[in-house]
Design a protein around this motif. Structure first.
Motif, PDB file in Angstrom:
ATOM      1  N   VAL A 137       5.696   6.273   0.800  1.00  0.00           N
ATOM      2  CA  VAL A 137       6.207   4.977   1.230  1.00  0.00           C
ATOM      3  C   VAL A 137       5.273   3.871   0.744  1.00  0.00           C
ATOM      4  O   VAL A 137       4.069   3.925   0.979  1.00  0.00           O
ATOM      5  CB  VAL A 137       6.330   4.919   2.769  1.00  0.00           C
ATOM      6  N   SER A 138       5.839   2.853   0.077  1.00  0.00           N
ATOM      7  CA  SER A 138       5.078   1.672  -0.330  1.00  0.00           C
ATOM      8  C   SER A 138       5.541   0.493   0.516  1.00  0.00           C
ATOM      9  O   SER A 138       6.724   0.150   0.514  1.00  0.00           O
ATOM     10  CB  SER A 138       5.315   1.360  -1.807  1.00  0.00           C
ATOM     11  N   ALA A 139       4.592  -0.101   1.233  1.00  0.00           N
ATOM     12  CA  ALA A 139       4.905  -1.235   2.104  1.00  0.00           C
ATOM     13  C   ALA A 139       3.625  -1.987   2.423  1.00  0.00           C
ATOM     14  O   ALA A 139       2.519  -1.517   2.127  1.00  0.00           O
ATOM     15  CB  ALA A 139       5.576  -0.753   3.391  1.00  0.00           C
ATOM     16  N   ALA A 140       3.785  -3.148   3.022  1.00  0.00           N
ATOM     17  CA  ALA A 140       2.628  -3.936   3.457  1.00  0.00           C
ATOM     18  C   ALA A 140       1.898  -3.182   4.565  1.00  0.00           C
ATOM     19  O   ALA A 140       2.516  -2.416   5.313  1.00  0.00           O
ATOM     20  CB  ALA A 140       3.093  -5.298   3.950  1.00  0.00           C
ATOM     21  N   PRO A 141       0.591  -3.376   4.693  1.00  0.00           N
ATOM     22  CA  PRO A 141      -0.153  -2.668   5.741  1.00  0.00           C
ATOM     23  C   PRO A 141       0.400  -2.910   7.145  1.00  0.00           C
ATOM     24  O   PRO A 141       0.374  -2.004   7.967  1.00  0.00           O
ATOM     25  CB  PRO A 141      -1.573  -3.242   5.611  1.00  0.00           C
ATOM     26  N   ASP A 182      13.711   3.693   3.454  1.00  0.00           N
ATOM     27  CA  ASP A 182      14.819   3.933   2.531  1.00  0.00           C
ATOM     28  C   ASP A 182      14.365   3.937   1.074  1.00  0.00           C
ATOM     29  O   ASP A 182      14.935   4.633   0.244  1.00  0.00           O
ATOM     30  CB  ASP A 182      15.916   2.891   2.731  1.00  0.00           C
ATOM     31  N   HIS A 183      13.335   3.146   0.764  1.00  0.00           N
ATOM     32  CA  HIS A 183      12.854   3.071  -0.617  1.00  0.00           C
ATOM     33  C   HIS A 183      11.758   4.094  -0.900  1.00  0.00           C
ATOM     34  O   HIS A 183      11.235   4.139  -2.016  1.00  0.00           O
ATOM     35  CB  HIS A 183      12.341   1.665  -0.929  1.00  0.00           C
ATOM     36  N   VAL A 240       0.866  -1.166   0.000  1.00  0.00           N
ATOM     37  CA  VAL A 240       0.000   0.000   0.000  1.00  0.00           C
ATOM     38  C   VAL A 240       0.905   1.219   0.000  1.00  0.00           C
ATOM     39  O   VAL A 240       1.910   1.253   0.709  1.00  0.00           O
ATOM     40  CB  VAL A 240      -0.904   0.008   1.252  1.00  0.00           C
ATOM     41  N   THR A 241       0.568   2.237  -0.779  1.00  0.00           N
ATOM     42  CA  THR A 241       1.372   3.453  -0.841  1.00  0.00           C
ATOM     43  C   THR A 241       0.689   4.545  -0.034  1.00  0.00           C
ATOM     44  O   THR A 241      -0.473   4.857  -0.260  1.00  0.00           O
ATOM     45  CB  THR A 241       1.546   3.910  -2.296  1.00  0.00           C
TER      46      THR A 241
END
Length: 177
Positions: free
Chosen positions: A138-142, A123-124, A97-98
């Motif tokens: 930030v894009s990462a899992a919830p 970092d990404h 999710v972003t």
């Protein structure tokens, strides 16, 4: 001028009410609004079957004399972007999710001790300029976002940093003078 403006506003409100009344009456009769599908309901099943057999969307559009968009509408739930992932190790709720994170929050999180997944997400992240500040996208899992949010609870003013509104600061400074 005010009288004419009021009359125009009254007319517009009356027209809006009549339109909504007509839409509700049509809905009660079972009518659906919107444009009719370009592909007849009887042909939709045949198009879906042929699509599943491997025919391309462009070929189906030429064959039925409709646009590619009409074919995509008929087979929308069969398209790759609408299907659920086949991997059992990545459930649908754990897809990335972003979210946009204020720059001050990102700066605070960078100074804290984070888990490797949280650190990698920061970092990404992509920096987006916003006026005088910035936002970190930030894009990462919830689950990672939830853990990052939990680490930011100290910034909400409840524990260590009292929140003073701008209007209150002004009132306090004028009283002391």
């Amino acid at each position: 001028m005010q009288t004419l403006a009021a009359a125009g506003e009254l007319q517009r409100d009356l027209q809006r009410e009549l339109t909504y009344d007509g839409l509700r009456a049509a809905e009660a009769k079972g009518s659906r609004g919107g444009r009719r599908p370009a592909i007849a309901p009887g042909k939709t099943d045949a198009v879906r079957t042929v699509y599943l057999d491997g025919r391309s969307i462009a070929a189906l559009a030429r064959e039925h004399g409709v646009s590619r968009g009409a074919i995509r509408t008929a087979v929308a739930d069969l398209l790759p972007e609408h299907t659920t992932p086949t991997q059992h190790d990545a459930p649908a709720s754990e897809l990335p999710v972003t979210l946009d994170m204020p720059g001050k929050v990102a700066g605070f999180l960078r100074t804290t001790e984070l888990e490797p997944a949280e650190r990698a997400a920061l970092d990404h992240g992509v920096t987006v300029r916003r006026g005088q500040g910035y936002t970190l996208r930030v894009s990462a899992a919830p689950a990672v976002h939830v853990r990052l949010l939990a680490r930011c609870q100290t910034l909400d003013g409840a524990q260590g940093f009292p929140v003073v509104r701008h209007s209150e600061r002004r009132a306090v400074s004028t009283r002391t003078e």
